[in-house]
Design an enzyme around this catalytic site. Structure first.
Site, short mmCIF file in Angstrom:
data_model
loop_
_atom_site.label_atom_id
_atom_site.label_comp_id
_atom_site.label_asym_id
_atom_site.label_seq_id
_atom_site.Cartn_x
_atom_site.Cartn_y
_atom_site.Cartn_z
N GLU A 315 112.20 -2.81 -14.41
CA GLU A 315 112.63 -4.15 -14.07
C GLU A 315 112.17 -4.49 -12.66
O GLU A 315 112.40 -3.72 -11.73
CB GLU A 315 114.16 -4.28 -14.14
CG GLU A 315 114.71 -4.25 -15.55
CD GLU A 315 116.18 -4.65 -15.61
OE1 GLU A 315 116.65 -4.95 -16.72
OE2 GLU A 315 116.87 -4.65 -14.55
N CYS A 316 111.51 -5.61 -12.52
CA CYS A 316 111.09 -6.15 -11.23
C CYS A 316 110.29 -5.10 -10.43
O CYS A 316 109.17 -4.80 -10.76
CB CYS A 316 112.28 -6.69 -10.46
SG CYS A 316 111.82 -7.87 -9.16
N GLY A 317 110.89 -4.50 -9.39
CA GLY A 317 110.17 -3.49 -8.63
C GLY A 317 109.72 -2.32 -9.48
O GLY A 317 108.64 -1.76 -9.28
N SER A 411 109.44 -5.97 -17.15
CA SER A 411 109.24 -7.36 -16.74
C SER A 411 109.88 -7.58 -15.38
O SER A 411 110.56 -6.70 -14.84
CB SER A 411 109.85 -8.32 -17.77
OG SER A 411 111.24 -8.43 -17.58
#
Length: 420
Positions: A315-317, A411
């Site tokens: 997720e993200c990072g 994502s």
């Protein structure tokens, strides 16, 4: 079960510092206290936990049902909730998910923190407006923050007397109560070497500046009248989760629900070049990998273990770390895990912010999800099957989010709860 909400007319008014000071002051007085944070926030809750010694949960009225909010708020000790932004500020177009919605869902009163550093008698108009704005949101008291002098305090108290709400305290301007920030909010709790002394100082100052006995008398019983909500089931039976300064953004309410559903959770540190335990799934949460990209790129034990893992989700990072290249803010490229055909950059920052309705197109999830996006990375390359179809809080269709490549997926979205 009783609770109270600390809120304000706007962001930056001092809610976090005063909440931390109250939590520590209450704990030091032997008052059993829990805390929660309104909205999607990974950073403030860790400060809460340091101040109270108890787990802090997120209560997100946009992503969570009333039943979920009530379930997470339940507990033996009284609950102090820190609001987000201004009391009535939420997602467009109508402000859904505001702290006021948490107050409605739990039927809890609110204490208004007013930054009066550039204000005197006008504070009365602000407080009166907020107290009367919504009949179903109960503002029961005021704490004055950043008061300049005893004369200033007297002017403020005099102006507020006709409003009829009790002034619970006056906190004077104090540079030692300021907290350093980064683009996603405060610098993380585990990055501050002075954390304990800062919270002790805050507790001492807030404890002397606020009428703690009067404050605790305002706690009211939480509503508990909704059916138990459905749980977001764990995406695997055994899950290894990255956890350190680069990957710190995991929601405790999800991890707790997965454990209660029978999943086995373990934790490891990519920054310490650790390999995860053998598991069905490795999760790389969000965080700040861009600040540690060089170190991550050189940690071969971590890299080799992730490349040979059964399945990986980011997720993200964590998603950026799963890509081929991450370019830091200075324009230096760093080779990442190469699990997804993805290249991201912080050399030219662009804010991506908002709630997300997520419809999975494969991968780990098979039900609609609610989440949020908050990052400054630019995507230079993204090739492959998308993970989510996404809309924003207003229902506007967004470009597909994330990627799936076999058992690797991720994502920029942070999942908060199931949408059904």
């Amino acid at each position: 079960m009783k609770g109270l909400i600390i809120t304000a007319p706007n962001s930056g008014g001092g809610k976090t510092t005063i909440t931390l000071g109250l939590l520590r002051a209450l704990r030091d007085r032997g008052f059993a206290i829990r805390s929660a944070k309104s909205g999607p926030d990974y950073i403030d809750p860790r400060f809460h936990e340091a101040a109270s010694g108890e787990t802090c949960v997120n209560l997100d009225a946009w992503s969570m049902s009333v039943g979920r909010l009530q379930e997470l708020a339940a507990g033996d000790a009284p609950l102090l909730i820190e609001g987000a932004m201004g009391l009535f500020d939420g997602a467009p177009p109508m402000g859904k998910g505001a702290t006021a919605d948490v107050a409605r869902a739990l039927n809890l009163p609110c204490v208004l923190i007013c930054d009066v550093s550039k204000q005197s008698q006008s504070v009365a108009a602000v407080v009166e407006g907020f107290s009367r704005h919504a009949a179903d949101v109960n503002v029961v008291g005021v704490i004055l923050n950043k008061v300049g002098s005893p004369r200033h305090e007297a002017m403020l108290r005099g102006a507020l007397e006709p409003v009829g709400l009790p002034v619970l305290g006056a906190v004077y301007r104090d540079a030692k109560l300021e907290t350093p920030s980064r683009h996603l909010g405060l610098v993380q709790a585990n990055e501050r070497n002075d954390l304990e002394s800062f919270i002790d100082y805050s507790g001492n100052i807030i404890g002397k500046s606020v009428n703690i006995d009067k404050l605790t008398s305002l706690f009211e019983h939480l509503s508990q009248n909704q059916a138990k909500p459905k749980t977001l089931l764990p995406p695997a039976q055994s899950i290894a989760i990255a956890s350190d300064e680069a990957f710190a953004f995991a929601y405790p309410h999800l991890l707790d629900a997965w454990k209660k559903s029978g999943a086995s959770l373990s934790f490891f540190s990519p920054l310490a070049d650790e390999a995860p335990e053998q598991s069905d799934l490795v999760i790389l949460p969000g965080g700040y990998p861009e600040l540690h990209a060089g170190k991550l790129a050189s940690n071969q034990t971590f890299i080799n273990a992730l490349r040979s893992a059964e399945a990986v989700y980011g997720e993200c990072g964590g998603y950026m770390t799963m890509g081929e290249v991450l370019i830091d803010a200075d324009g230096h490229p760093h080779e990442m895990l190469g699990l997804l055909k993805l290249e991201t950059s912080f050399a030219k920052r662009k804010l991506h912010l908002g709630y997300r309705n997520l419809s999975p197109q494969g991968g780990l999830w098979d039900i609609p999800l609610n989440g949020h996006e908050f990052h400054y990375a630019t995507t230079l390359k993204s090739e492959g099957q998308p993970l989510f179809h996404a809309t924003d809080a207003e229902g506007t269709h967004l470009p597909h989010m994330g990627l799936i490549d076999g058992k690797h997926s991720g994502s920029f979205a942070h999942i908060i709860d199931r949408a059904d």
